[in-house]
Design a protein around this motif. Structure first.
Motif, short mmCIF file in Angstrom:
data_model
loop_
_atom_site.label_atom_id
_atom_site.label_comp_id
_atom_site.label_asym_id
_atom_site.label_seq_id
_atom_site.Cartn_x
_atom_site.Cartn_y
_atom_site.Cartn_z
N SER A 163 0.84 -1.19 0.00
CA SER A 163 0.00 0.00 0.00
C SER A 163 0.88 1.24 0.00
N GLU A 171 -1.20 1.72 -4.64
CA GLU A 171 -0.14 0.79 -4.26
C GLU A 171 1.18 1.26 -4.84
N LYS A 225 -5.30 3.83 -6.87
CA LYS A 225 -6.49 3.03 -6.65
C LYS A 225 -7.54 3.49 -7.63
#
Length: 252
Positions: A163, A171, A225
């Motif tokens: 992450s 990520e 994301k």
């Protein structure tokens, strides 16, 4: 608490690696060698040489063979010798980086400059893409970065996915080793083509934050994301090139 005179664990480990490298180097310089020959050349006991050889065999750096006998064979079993494996030879500098850089420089001079290098870099990635594409397409969207990291690790990039630090949403794909770093330092098109490929493969804009080729400790790629598009969908050209343009540089 350490005993008086006890060497720090780090020093012991460094000394072990140094001696192990001397054993491997002696085999490189002198060819397949017996334990007794190595002990004599290096000033070590045979027990110490065997211990280092066991570690080198476990790491696929050397392998045990029966000694070749030329002429009349004496009684008894042939002596066991230790020789470098292909992996072991690759661990030593054999000027492959210089050869690759010289070849790319010749292409640039003879076949169209930077555009020719960029075309070569993309063709190289395309030739390697099969395993990466299969790995990514076989898992759910949220596992794609991890799957790509595992596939890259198999090719020697020691990659991980984790992450991204807050407040980034996404990520980080980290490559802790780059087999072509010395060449990529001279020809950043290799990094740019890789970044473009990651964007296409993951179906989203990605941003290269750092590269080993430009002096950073790790090649780091940020994967935001997002609602993942199918991995076979090609990223828009302007997106891919915008991603690749940051290759090797920390963003402002």
């Amino acid at each position: 608490m350490k005993n008086v005179g006890e060497a720090p664990q780090e020093d012991l480990a460094t000394g072990e690696r140094s001696t192990r490298n001397r054993v491997a180097r002696s085999i490189l310089d002198h060819g397949p060698s017996t334990v007794a020959e190595l002990a004599g050349r290096l000033g070590l006991t045979q027990a110490a040489v065997r211990r280092h050889l066991d570690a080198l065999v476990a790491d696929d750096v050397v392998e045990a063979r029966e000694q070749r006998v030329y002429g009349a064979r004496t009684r008894g079993r042939p002596a066991k010798v230790f020789a470098l494996t292909d992996c072991g030879r690759d661990a030593f500098d054999q000027s492959y980086d210089k050869l690759a850089a010289d070849a790319l420089r010749w292409i640039a001079e003879q076949q169209g400059g930077e555009q020719a290098i960029a075309a070569f870099a993309r063709a190289r990635i395309a030739a390697q893409s099969g395993a990466y594409r299969a790995a990514v397409e076989s898992v759910p969207a949220e596992k794609r970065a991890e799957a790509l990291a595992k596939a890259l690790t198999k090719d020697g990039y020691a990659a991980t996915a984790r992450s991204a630090p807050h407040p980034q949403q996404g990520e980080q794909l980290c490559q802790h080793h780059c087999p072509v770093a010395h060449v990529a330092e001279q020809f950043p098109q290799l990094c740019e083509a890789e970044t473009e490929f990651f964007a296409e493969l993951l179906g989203t804009h990605v941003q290269r934050l750092a590269t080993i080729a430009h002096g950073d400790g790790v090649c780091t790629t940020f994967i935001p994301k997002t609602s993942h598009a199918p991995p076979t969908a090609r990223a828009p050209k302007n997106t891919a090139h915008a991603s690749a343009s940051t290759a090797g540089r920390n963003p402002a």
